[in-house]
Design a protein around this motif. Structure first.
Motif, mmCIF file in Angstrom:
data_model
loop_
_atom_site.group_PDB
_atom_site.id
_atom_site.type_symbol
_atom_site.label_atom_id
_atom_site.label_comp_id
_atom_site.label_asym_id
_atom_site.label_seq_id
_atom_site.Cartn_x
_atom_site.Cartn_y
_atom_site.Cartn_z
ATOM 1 N N PRO A 87 -41.080 -59.056 -2.195
ATOM 2 C CA PRO A 87 -40.115 -59.275 -3.061
ATOM 3 C C PRO A 87 -38.515 -58.065 -3.221
ATOM 4 O O PRO A 87 -38.993 -56.724 -3.378
ATOM 5 C CB PRO A 87 -40.831 -59.921 -4.891
ATOM 6 N N GLY A 88 -37.655 -59.178 -3.188
ATOM 7 C CA GLY A 88 -36.584 -58.156 -3.656
ATOM 8 C C GLY A 88 -35.992 -57.755 -2.067
ATOM 9 O O GLY A 88 -35.120 -56.180 -2.453
ATOM 10 N N VAL A 89 -36.354 -57.766 -1.383
ATOM 11 C CA VAL A 89 -35.761 -56.951 0.093
ATOM 12 C C VAL A 89 -35.437 -58.193 0.623
ATOM 13 O O VAL A 89 -36.835 -59.403 1.344
ATOM 14 C CB VAL A 89 -36.970 -56.346 1.022
ATOM 15 N N ARG A 90 -34.179 -58.883 1.132
ATOM 16 C CA ARG A 90 -33.563 -59.294 1.910
ATOM 17 C C ARG A 90 -34.356 -59.821 3.517
ATOM 18 O O ARG A 90 -34.211 -58.576 4.066
ATOM 19 C CB ARG A 90 -32.572 -59.594 1.713
ATOM 20 N N ASP A 123 -31.664 -58.131 5.859
ATOM 21 C CA ASP A 123 -32.102 -55.953 5.783
ATOM 22 C C ASP A 123 -33.330 -55.553 6.654
ATOM 23 O O ASP A 123 -33.502 -54.775 6.906
ATOM 24 C CB ASP A 123 -32.032 -56.043 4.370
ATOM 25 N N ARG A 172 -33.297 -55.760 10.299
ATOM 26 C CA ARG A 172 -31.990 -54.737 11.028
ATOM 27 C C ARG A 172 -32.805 -53.777 11.111
ATOM 28 O O ARG A 172 -32.816 -53.209 12.273
ATOM 29 C CB ARG A 172 -31.114 -54.939 9.846
ATOM 30 N N MET A 215 -24.539 -53.098 11.245
ATOM 31 C CA MET A 215 -24.147 -54.606 10.425
ATOM 32 C C MET A 215 -23.184 -55.333 10.855
ATOM 33 O O MET A 215 -23.874 -56.821 11.362
ATOM 34 C CB MET A 215 -23.938 -54.852 8.689
ATOM 35 N N ARG A 269 -25.488 -58.518 12.794
ATOM 36 C CA ARG A 269 -25.293 -59.942 11.795
ATOM 37 C C ARG A 269 -24.846 -61.060 12.754
ATOM 38 O O ARG A 269 -24.829 -62.228 12.719
ATOM 39 C CB ARG A 269 -24.132 -60.156 10.627
ATOM 40 N N ARG A 297 -30.799 -64.564 3.869
ATOM 41 C CA ARG A 297 -30.670 -63.903 2.247
ATOM 42 C C ARG A 297 -31.378 -64.441 1.076
ATOM 43 O O ARG A 297 -31.460 -63.519 0.716
ATOM 44 C CB ARG A 297 -29.401 -64.297 1.634
ATOM 45 N N TYR A 344 -35.406 -63.419 -0.036
ATOM 46 C CA TYR A 344 -36.174 -62.312 0.117
ATOM 47 C C TYR A 344 -37.670 -62.848 1.262
ATOM 48 O O TYR A 344 -37.405 -63.820 1.399
ATOM 49 C CB TYR A 344 -37.557 -62.265 -1.312
ATOM 50 N N SER A 374 -21.895 -51.380 3.153
ATOM 51 C CA SER A 374 -21.986 -51.645 4.475
ATOM 52 C C SER A 374 -23.801 -51.691 4.189
ATOM 53 O O SER A 374 -24.596 -51.838 5.466
ATOM 54 C CB SER A 374 -21.785 -50.316 5.414
ATOM 55 N N GLU A 375 -24.590 -51.245 3.296
ATOM 56 C CA GLU A 375 -25.653 -50.927 2.758
ATOM 57 C C GLU A 375 -26.208 -52.105 3.369
ATOM 58 O O GLU A 375 -27.833 -52.205 3.508
ATOM 59 C CB GLU A 375 -26.304 -50.032 2.078
ATOM 60 N N SER A 376 -26.285 -52.792 2.831
ATOM 61 C CA SER A 376 -26.633 -54.008 2.192
ATOM 62 C C SER A 376 -26.283 -55.657 2.577
ATOM 63 O O SER A 376 -25.071 -55.157 2.754
ATOM 64 C CB SER A 376 -26.917 -54.611 0.597
ATOM 65 N N TYR A 377 -27.028 -56.452 3.181
ATOM 66 C CA TYR A 377 -27.078 -57.453 4.681
ATOM 67 C C TYR A 377 -25.643 -58.791 2.777
ATOM 68 O O TYR A 377 -24.362 -58.512 3.142
ATOM 69 C CB TYR A 377 -27.556 -58.739 4.923
ATOM 70 N N ALA A 378 -26.435 -58.893 2.023
ATOM 71 C CA ALA A 378 -25.776 -59.563 0.961
ATOM 72 C C ALA A 378 -24.572 -58.800 0.196
ATOM 73 O O ALA A 378 -23.233 -59.976 0.984
ATOM 74 C CB ALA A 378 -26.930 -59.810 -0.048
ATOM 75 N N PHE A 432 -22.298 -57.025 2.112
ATOM 76 C CA PHE A 432 -21.893 -57.625 3.282
ATOM 77 C C PHE A 432 -20.973 -58.593 3.481
ATOM 78 O O PHE A 432 -20.078 -58.740 4.554
ATOM 79 C CB PHE A 432 -22.415 -57.126 4.734
ATOM 80 N N GLU A 433 -22.326 -59.527 3.444
ATOM 81 C CA GLU A 433 -21.084 -61.333 3.768
ATOM 82 C C GLU A 433 -20.229 -61.485 2.603
ATOM 83 O O GLU A 433 -19.696 -62.150 2.751
ATOM 84 C CB GLU A 433 -22.681 -61.336 3.558
ATOM 85 N N PRO A 472 -14.655 -53.309 4.947
ATOM 86 C CA PRO A 472 -15.923 -52.917 3.266
ATOM 87 C C PRO A 472 -14.902 -51.904 2.609
ATOM 88 O O PRO A 472 -13.814 -52.554 2.242
ATOM 89 C CB PRO A 472 -15.717 -51.509 4.517
ATOM 90 N N LEU A 508 -38.982 -49.861 1.626
ATOM 91 C CA LEU A 508 -38.073 -51.453 1.212
ATOM 92 C C LEU A 508 -39.451 -51.943 -0.125
ATOM 93 O O LEU A 508 -38.217 -52.979 -0.349
ATOM 94 C CB LEU A 508 -38.434 -51.461 2.535
ATOM 95 N N ALA A 559 -38.305 -50.695 -3.202
ATOM 96 C CA ALA A 559 -36.569 -50.849 -3.356
ATOM 97 C C ALA A 559 -36.928 -52.116 -3.996
ATOM 98 O O ALA A 559 -35.680 -52.376 -4.693
ATOM 99 C CB ALA A 559 -35.721 -50.487 -2.062
ATOM 100 N N GLY A 560 -37.157 -53.234 -3.161
ATOM 101 C CA GLY A 560 -37.309 -54.477 -3.045
ATOM 102 C C GLY A 560 -38.002 -54.490 -5.036
ATOM 103 O O GLY A 560 -37.528 -55.580 -5.419
ATOM 104 N N GLN A 591 -35.039 -54.241 -6.754
ATOM 105 C CA GLN A 591 -33.203 -55.254 -6.906
ATOM 106 C C GLN A 591 -33.462 -56.552 -7.685
ATOM 107 O O GLN A 591 -32.538 -56.858 -7.380
ATOM 108 C CB GLN A 591 -34.488 -56.278 -5.080
ATOM 109 N N ASP A 610 -29.899 -57.365 -8.539
ATOM 110 C CA ASP A 610 -29.319 -58.504 -8.645
ATOM 111 C C ASP A 610 -28.313 -58.427 -9.851
ATOM 112 O O ASP A 610 -27.765 -59.823 -10.464
ATOM 113 C CB ASP A 610 -30.681 -59.286 -8.188
#
Lengths: 282, 464
Positions: free
Chosen positions: A103-106, A109, A112, A132, A136, A154, A156, B96-100, B102-103, B108, B430, B433-434, B437, B441
């Motif tokens: 949970p919390g990790v996309r 990510d 990657r 990135m 992507r 996107r 988790y 650039s650290e997070s995909y979301a 970045f999207e 940047p 990770l 960190a999750g 999150q 969020d």
């Protein structure tokens, strides 16, 4: 043993115990890159245990035997001496029957990190990740090939995924990581017929000549687009019989009665393991 | 290794220091009167002890009140820029650290532009700036010494009236000896996009008693980031912060407030923080706590007008022998208000984290929607977390719920990530960190989110 002209994953006389109980009792298996092997057998025969042992799950203790990666020139690499992440970086992959959620990790990510490490086996944490933008682009293209909605990346990792979504996420990771050898542990379970067909096609597209794949399955549908070079039958912790694709069809249609009758020793071992498992759970 | 900068002759928080402070003060008479009152109160008080419910899980035995007092001004005011006071919260190209993220961003995003910067070291102002364009809109921001006298009508009604300056020894000390304090006023309907940044630094063995007062007029919007940095490590001269924060969100206003506590691990941190949210006002208040030796923080939100809304977030990460205590109060005084508190903590080594939360609903506060939750992730067998939720409800038509969880990093998650090529350490980081999150969020400012995530990520060591 024949000297392989291509890279092979070689499992020799592998014995594995969990909580002191021996599950695998001398497994031998050799898979070359580009080959598809099917591993079938009744529940509890040790199929998933083989997958976990190859990947290096800490609860699965290898008591004897070897698992090696053998280069085309014959150089041998002892997989058992490697941490699970080193095995992944050496080109080994396991598609989990029941993937863990983080949970919390996309998923993007997570992937990657995974892709960067597997492609740069010497990478240390904190070193640059794959750019990135490049990541992507590649991720979107792979998801397109697998008919997956890019929104999926996107979410988790496996968090709140349906059974089918989890399996598709495993296939996506397989596609992105492009291992040399992959064990797919019931990647078809929990999927409806259409989803199995899609999974089968996807695996065929990803695999190709570069990947050696061991498909653990109860069914033959997943093999539809992935005709196995060999089918192995596991019973009581051993591979008791190997054959061609026709063996998979036979087992799917007729079950394991013939196998049990033909290998009474392994059938007895299966029974003993079942009973001891029952005793533990009581 | 480090020698204490606190010599026997260093001033304490006593009458002599107080008279010197008042003598040199640029504050208006009404603010000085409040100081005097607090000093008298201070002299009648002793350190809180464990019979006090708010302090029963806080160990003050090694806190020596006489070791601390006002500190001299730093030798060079220039310390502000590169060293101690470089704002961690805003540095770097983080997008650039997070995909979301970045999207989300077509190109940047660099560090946020700041609408104003205020910095203090050891209780002395070293930086005090506001974007002239904001000043032209009537925004008032900066040093209280400079602004309280000039804008008494804006600040006097609120200055030390939101928090209870006499409730204990630390509160009284803060009210008597506050220094290098910052105030912000945003006029009605003025919406500030660029964050206002306040940072308090201390040298090793240093002291900070800064106060922050934020007042948003009707329909005003602002983002305020506060940070702390410096002090000595555990076992050294440490440091002492005794602070206070007062927030007033006017009718229909919106305040995003972020407090990042990032002291070195020798610092004693005591803070009393309270917000008043008026009718239809909204407050998003995020605390990040990484540092200090011992923290005792009161974070109170009072919803005083119908339809007020407060979201309270906490991100705590403790290690070593750190001991952090948070007492939170969501006080529903008016009907149809919503409060939503989420505190998440990760604990390493022998650290301890205490959260004691209360939702209090007055009789008048019908249709209250109150929620509080505390999740802790235990990264060591020797760490200890206490979650003590509480409800005190006098109205009969309310929805109030609370929850608390305590868990560990699952070895199966680590194996799964390892099977994908992540090292065990990387996997653990990770997962942690999750875990955070869910709070990130909720934080709408990407730079803040990333800074907190990075600060926490760099703290996590191998899990054994």
């Amino acid at each position: 043993m024949t000297h392989a002209a291509k890279e092979t994953l070689v499992v020799s006389n592998l014995h594995v115990s969990v909580d002191g109980q021996e599950i695998l009792k001398g497994v031998n298996l050799e898979i070359g890159r580009g080959e598809i092997h099917a591993l079938m057998g009744p529940n509890g025969s040790g199929k998933s245990t083989l997958g976990y042992a190859i990947m290096g799950h800490p609860s699965y203790e290898v008591t004897s035997g070897t698992i090696e990666l053998v280069d085309a020139d014959g150089t041998r690499h002892d997989i058992l001496a490697m941490e699970p992440d080193q095995r992944a970086r050496a080109g080994v992959f396991l598609a989990f029957q029941r993937p863990m959620s983080i949970p919390g990790v996309r998923l993007a990510d997570f992937l990657r990190h995974a892709v960067t490490n597997v492609r740069n086996p010497d990478r240390k944490e904190g070193h640059e990740l794959m750019p990135m933008r490049d990541f992507r682009t590649e991720l979107k293209s792979k998801m397109g090939e697998l008919s997956m909605d890019t929104e999926f990346a996107r979410r988790y990792v496996n968090d709140g995924f349906s059974g089918g979504e989890m399996k598709r996420a495993e296939i996506l990771q397989l596609a992105m990581l492009r291992p040399k050898f992959a064990v797919l542990d019931e990647t078809d379970s929990g999927l409806d017929a259409d989803a199995v067909r899609l999974a089968s096609e996807s695996i065929a597209r990803i695999g190709g000549a570069e990947m050696g794949i061991l498909i653990i399955t109860h069914h033959e549908q997943l093999l539809e687009h992935n005709i196995p070079l060999k089918t192995h039958v596991m019973l009581g912790g051993k591979i008791v019989e190997s054959g061609g694709p026709e063996l998979a069809q036979e087992l799917h249609k007729r079950g394991y009665e013939r196998i049990r009758a033909a290998y009474p020793e392994a059938a007895a071992a299966e029974k003993a393991m079942e009973e001891s498992a029952r005793a533990v759970s009581v | 290794m480090s020698t204490s900068t606190v010599t026997p002759s260093a001033p304490a928080f006593d009458r002599e220091s107080f008279d010197r402070l008042v003598g040199a003060s640029a504050l208006p008479e009404w603010a000085i009167a409040a100081r005097r009152q607090a000093f008298e109160r201070l002299e009648s008080l002793t350190l809180p002890d464990r019979r006090d419910e708010n302090w029963m899980r806080t160990d003050l035995r090694l806190f020596k009140p006489k070791a601390w007092g006002p500190r001299p001004a730093p030798i060079r005011a220039g310390v502000a820029d590169e060293g101690l006071l470089a704002p961690a919260i805003l540095s770097g190209d983080l997008a650039s650290e997070s995909y979301a993220d970045f999207e989300a961003a077509a190109s940047p995003v660099g560090p946020a532009t700041l609408g104003g910067r205020f910095a203090a070291v050891d209780g002395h102002v070293v930086r005090d700036e506001l974007d002239p364009a904001l000043a032209a809109q009537g925004v008032v921001f900066g040093s209280s010494d400079r602004l309280l006298a000039a804008h008494a009508e804006l600040f006097r009604p609120h200055w030390f009236s939101v928090i209870d300056a006499g409730c204990d020894w630390f509160a009284a000390l803060h009210a008597a000896f506050h220094a290098a304090s910052a105030v912000l006023y945003v006029p009605p309907r003025v919406k500030i996009a660029a964050p206002l940044h306040v940072i308090s630094g201390i040298s090793e063995g240093g002291v900070d008693t800064s106060h922050v007062l934020v007042v948003l007029g009707e329909g005003a919007e602002a983002t305020v980031l506060t940070e702390t940095a410096g002090g000595g490590p555990a076992g050294g001269a440490g440091g002492f912060h005794c602070g206070g924060t007062e927030i007033v969100v006017g009718r229909g206003g919106l305040l995003r407030m972020v407090n990042l506590q990032n002291w070195n691990t020798g610092v004693w941190h005591v803070a009393r923080q309270r917000a008043l949210v008026h009718e239809n006002g909204r407050l998003q208040w995020t605390l990040g706590a990484l540092g200090s030796r011992l923290s005792q923080v009161a974070q109170d939100v009072a919803l005083v007008g119908r339809g007020a809304d407060a979201q309270v977030n906490g991100v705590m990460f403790t290690e070593g022998r750190q001991h952090l205590v948070y007492n939170t109060l969501q006080h529903h005084e008016a009907p149809s208000c919503r409060s939503d508190l989420l505190y998440k903590g990760a604990l390493q080594d022998r650290s301890r984290l205490v959260w004691r939360g209360m939702i209090k609903v007055d009789k008048a506060a019908q249709k209250t929607d109150g929620y509080q939750r505390n999740d802790n992730l235990m990264l060591s067998d020797e760490a200890r977390a206490d979650s003590i939720p509480g409800l005190e409800i006098e109205a009969d038509d309310v929805r109030c719920t609370h929850g608390a969880t305590s868990g560990r990093v699952d070895a199966e998650q680590i194996f799964y990530a390892q099977a994908r090529g992540l090292s065990a350490d990387e996997a653990a980081r990770l997962v942690v960190a999750g875990f955070f999150q869910q709070v990130f969020d909720r934080i709408t400012i990407p730079q803040v989110r990333e800074a907190l995530a990075r600060a926490i990520g760099s703290r996590i060591r191998r899990i054994t």
